[in-house]
Design a protein around this motif. Structure first.
Motif, PDB file in Angstrom:
ATOM      1  N   GLU A  41     -26.479 -37.791  49.000  1.00  0.00           N
ATOM      2  CA  GLU A  41     -25.116 -38.104  49.417  1.00  0.00           C
ATOM      3  C   GLU A  41     -24.172 -37.220  48.607  1.00  0.00           C
ATOM      4  OE1 GLU A  41     -24.152 -42.280  49.292  1.00  0.00           O
ATOM      5  OE2 GLU A  41     -26.082 -42.809  50.195  1.00  0.00           O
ATOM      6  N   SER A  50     -23.071 -37.541  44.814  1.00  0.00           N
ATOM      7  CA  SER A  50     -22.849 -38.925  44.421  1.00  0.00           C
ATOM      8  C   SER A  50     -24.153 -39.714  44.357  1.00  0.00           C
ATOM      9  CB  SER A  50     -21.842 -39.604  45.355  1.00  0.00           C
ATOM     10  OG  SER A  50     -22.150 -39.379  46.698  1.00  0.00           O
ATOM     11  N   ARG A  51     -25.221 -39.216  45.010  1.00  0.00           N
ATOM     12  CA  ARG A  51     -26.496 -39.923  44.953  1.00  0.00           C
ATOM     13  C   ARG A  51     -27.629 -39.011  45.384  1.00  0.00           C
ATOM     14  NH1 ARG A  51     -27.759 -45.666  47.941  1.00  0.00           N
ATOM     15  NH2 ARG A  51     -29.063 -46.416  46.275  1.00  0.00           N
ATOM     16  N   GLN A 103     -31.827 -39.610  45.866  1.00  0.00           N
ATOM     17  CA  GLN A 103     -32.988 -40.488  45.795  1.00  0.00           C
ATOM     18  C   GLN A 103     -34.213 -39.674  46.182  1.00  0.00           C
ATOM     19  OE1 GLN A 103     -31.621 -43.635  48.500  1.00  0.00           O
ATOM     20  NE2 GLN A 103     -31.765 -45.019  46.739  1.00  0.00           N
ATOM     21  N   ASN A 119     -33.896 -43.823  42.901  1.00  0.00           N
ATOM     22  CA  ASN A 119     -32.862 -42.971  42.336  1.00  0.00           C
ATOM     23  C   ASN A 119     -33.473 -41.869  41.467  1.00  0.00           C
ATOM     24  OD1 ASN A 119     -30.734 -44.319  43.555  1.00  0.00           O
ATOM     25  ND2 ASN A 119     -30.543 -45.773  41.882  1.00  0.00           N
TER      26      ASN A 119
END
Length: 188
Positions: A96, A109-110, A112, A122
């Motif tokens: 993301e 922002s992320r 995984q 994560n």
């Protein structure tokens, strides 16, 4: 923007090594599309004509995040899909990105990564990840990628590949026939 073909190519690259589930290729290395129907070696050559090898790198999660941040840096805040865009196709992780002016340099922002059971978890900054990359993205290589996403990173290991992207894709197509490509929603 994620593509069906990009997913398939990245998946084929991840199979080049027994210990890689993550693979990354630059959009510019994908030169054509493949129409539905029988796939020939010539079709694959028109998609992957450069003879790049699939290299293998090992680096900590924090270094992988820095590389992805570098790729996200030039995203246009008014239209993230405008050239050069994100510029990567990948497998083995979900991503993301928040594209605002104030987030330049900190847009991821992320992340995984897929674990061995196929579940996403994560990114661990301290964990070592083994990644298959197209030689065009190779760190400090002769064909250094314009954004240099893998340059100036701390590596635990970098091994130039011996398997060509064309060969890996050809073998993957044969092993996974018939193909049913989908958009997996890995990039938001």
């Amino acid at each position: 923007e994620e593509s069906n073909l990009g997913n398939a190519i990245a998946d084929s690259m991840a199979t080049a090594y027994n210990d890689t589930t993550i693979a990354i290729i630059n959009n510019g290395g994908i030169r054509n599309n493949i129409e539905a129907g029988n796939i020939t070696g010539e079709d694959i050559f028109h998609v992957l004509p450069f003879g790049n090898t699939i290299d293998r790198i090992k680096l900590k999660g924090a270094q992988l995040k820095k590389a992805i941040e570098r790729a996200a840096f030039k995203l246009d805040v008014n239209d993230p899909d405008v050239y050069p865009g994100f510029g990567l196709q990948f497998t083995g992780f979900r991503l993301e990105i928040t594209v605002t002016e104030t987030k330049a340099g900190n847009r991821v922002s992320r992340i995984q990564t897929m674990n061995s059971s196929g579940k996403y978890e994560n990114l661990d900054n301290e964990k070592t990840y083994t990644i298959a990359i197209g030689s065009y993205l190779a760190p400090q290589g002769a064909q250094k990628y314009a954004r240099g996403i893998f340059d100036n990173r701390e590596y635990e290991e970098y091994i130039p590949g011996t398997v060509a992207d064309y060969d890996a894709m050809r073998d993957w197509v044969v092993a996974n026939n018939p193909l049913s490509p989908t958009i997996e929603g890995k990039l938001k």
